[in-house]
Design an enzyme around this catalytic site. Sequence first.
Site, mmCIF file in Angstrom:
data_model
loop_
_atom_site.group_PDB
_atom_site.id
_atom_site.type_symbol
_atom_site.label_atom_id
_atom_site.label_comp_id
_atom_site.label_asym_id
_atom_site.label_seq_id
_atom_site.Cartn_x
_atom_site.Cartn_y
_atom_site.Cartn_z
ATOM 1 N N CYS A 60 0.646 -1.433 0.173
ATOM 2 C CA CYS A 60 0.136 -0.023 0.044
ATOM 3 C C CYS A 60 1.098 1.142 -0.124
ATOM 4 O O CYS A 60 1.983 1.416 0.251
ATOM 5 C CB CYS A 60 -1.196 -0.077 1.626
ATOM 6 N N ALA A 63 2.743 1.591 3.017
ATOM 7 C CA ALA A 63 4.566 1.244 2.531
ATOM 8 C C ALA A 63 5.495 1.890 1.992
ATOM 9 O O ALA A 63 6.260 1.681 2.586
ATOM 10 C CB ALA A 63 3.616 -0.302 2.446
ATOM 11 N N ARG A 94 11.885 -5.138 6.366
ATOM 12 C CA ARG A 94 12.406 -4.491 5.183
ATOM 13 C C ARG A 94 14.188 -5.204 5.727
ATOM 14 O O ARG A 94 14.815 -5.289 4.537
ATOM 15 C CB ARG A 94 12.082 -3.500 5.232
ATOM 16 N N HIS A 194 5.312 6.314 -2.861
ATOM 17 C CA HIS A 194 7.297 6.221 -2.774
ATOM 18 C C HIS A 194 6.681 7.914 -3.600
ATOM 19 O O HIS A 194 7.790 9.120 -3.581
ATOM 20 C CB HIS A 194 7.751 6.194 -4.419
HETATM 21 FE FE1 CFM Z 1 12.799 0.182 -5.625
HETATM 22 FE FE2 CFM Z 1 12.316 -2.078 -5.292
HETATM 23 FE FE3 CFM Z 1 11.187 -0.778 -3.595
HETATM 24 FE FE4 CFM Z 1 13.659 -1.186 -3.113
HETATM 25 FE FE5 CFM Z 1 12.401 -3.306 -1.345
HETATM 26 FE FE6 CFM Z 1 11.550 -3.716 -3.722
HETATM 27 FE FE7 CFM Z 1 10.223 -2.555 -1.960
HETATM 28 MO MO1 CFM Z 1 10.350 -4.958 -1.562
HETATM 29 S S1 CFM Z 1 14.390 -1.877 -5.328
HETATM 30 S S2 CFM Z 1 12.706 0.766 -3.070
HETATM 31 S S3 CFM Z 1 13.765 -2.247 -1.224
HETATM 32 S S4 CFM Z 1 10.957 -0.578 -6.345
HETATM 33 S S5 CFM Z 1 12.708 -5.110 -2.359
HETATM 34 S S6 CFM Z 1 11.798 -4.375 -5.931
HETATM 35 S S7 CFM Z 1 9.314 -3.729 -3.180
HETATM 36 S S8 CFM Z 1 10.167 -2.469 -0.450
HETATM 37 S S9 CFM Z 1 8.770 -0.353 -2.870
#
Ligand code: CFM
Length: 546
Positions: A60, A63, A94, A194
Amino acid sequence: MEANIIIPDPALVREELIQKYPAKVAKKRAKSIVINDPEIIPEVQANVRTVPGIITQRGCSYAGCKGVVLGPTRDIVNIVHGPIGCSFYAWLTRRNQTKPETLMDENYIPYCFSTDMQEENIVFGGEKKLKVAIQEAYDLFHPKSIAIFSTCPVGLIGDDVHAAAREMKEKFGDCNVFGFSCEGYRGVSQSAGHHIANNGVFKHMVGRDNTPSEGKFKLNLLGEYNIGGDAFEIERIFEKVGITLVASFSGNSTVRAIENSHTADLNVILCHRSINYMGDMMETKYGIPWMKVNFVGAESTAKSLRKIGEYFGDEELKARIEAVIAEEAPKVKAVIEEILPRTKGKTAMLFVGGSRAHHYQDLFAELGMTTVAAGYEFAHRDDYEGRDVLPKIKVDADSKNIEELKVVADPELYNPRKTEAELEALKEKGLEINGYEGMMKQMTKKSLIVDDLSHYESEKLIEIYKPDIFCAGIKEKYVVQKMGIPLKQLHSYDYGGPYTGFEGAVNFYKDIDRMVNNPVWKLIKAPWETAGNGKGGELAASYVTQ
Ligand code: CFM
């Protein structure tokens, strides 16, 4: 690296994946399942809502904001305004590591801060409770910064976390308090979080500390979150070649580093999906160009270091980079030579969030393994097809929901690090500035791309391809392993890592060798294969009592 593997006809695979869906769903899913052609780069449907009822692996918005982007900075007190579960299930899972310089330095990562909302707060409002929590955190720790994260109920009842933050910031005077409207439902996945996090960090942190940073070659590392110690290995390499890391966004980082990050001369981006907004905004406001790099894989690391050397254009730096590569390469080569005969020709599938499904293909290629199918959970079309596609992406209602900051050049601090002519010259040398080619260009023809892979589809893919390894996360892990296929977690790395740089490559080779060559997988029979008469048959559902 195509060895002599026989890949099933991807068109038939696609048919089979969508066959059991109702017509409307099948039509929608078909657009997210694409047969790759690196020459043409077909369009992939991405960053759209998951069809209700389909078991997705996505997370989500909260997160993506709190867990991913803000979480790894060790000296921010991150208070989650919401029910306790939102905090508890995001607490240390994580594996983002951090290393305070001294034992006395602030480090709040081991803590779990929550307002622990109850029904009463949902009915009568939770702002009062939030302010009490902020005050309590301030009294206990006197942190430099406190960030507040909104969970779903906060948005539903209308608590104003920003007003609460402003009030408390003013009251304290020496603590930067700011909030995020990152309620879980804000977007179609954590990707929305993000963007919200990038906006908040840019508005409330970057540019607060104008102390000139030391060093001749200064950069920020964007989109590296120090999972399993990845950032430590990159820091080790930077130090060896004489590059100054001003700030990392945000693995092993501190508030001060981020506040001072606009004094760097280059931004290198590892995870494009989670932080590209920051690269663009810092370029516009401060004149710092960004460059996509990849420190996953020994060859990619060498390539990325050379790109950085080229950007700074300093002969001494370039020579040091070559010397470090020459020094590190033999240990990597020795391990690869030993392992390659055992891994060559094997196949992998990678279904991870937004970057790793791309980056880890380099490590598998170094092991002589082919990625037959890959996809992101929540990335956008540019992460698949490359940033050239950006102008063609339709901005739907869900994306419009997320604020686009209006950024302009800072009247005092804007200082283009390279002139237009210098940037042009770098481009001519093959250096992509402010660009990213995406995953598909690198994948072989006829490999399969699946966006937001559903649980059902993952089982189907395994049945059809029988890959030697499946890379995903904890949600998939045990189901896949019960099917007799080893699953490497590429989110948390299981218990392993670091996997970046040279040392990380060696760690990865060894871990993958152990997994794909372990005879135990051939001995596994899934419960449904052994139920009934012992020769395989139907599994009686054990959860039905009558
Ligand atoms: Fe970038 Fe990723 Fe992500 Fe990531 Fe992660 Fe991820 Fe994630 Mo899990 S590199 S930041 S450190 S998009 S592994 S593939 S899914 S937490 S939001």
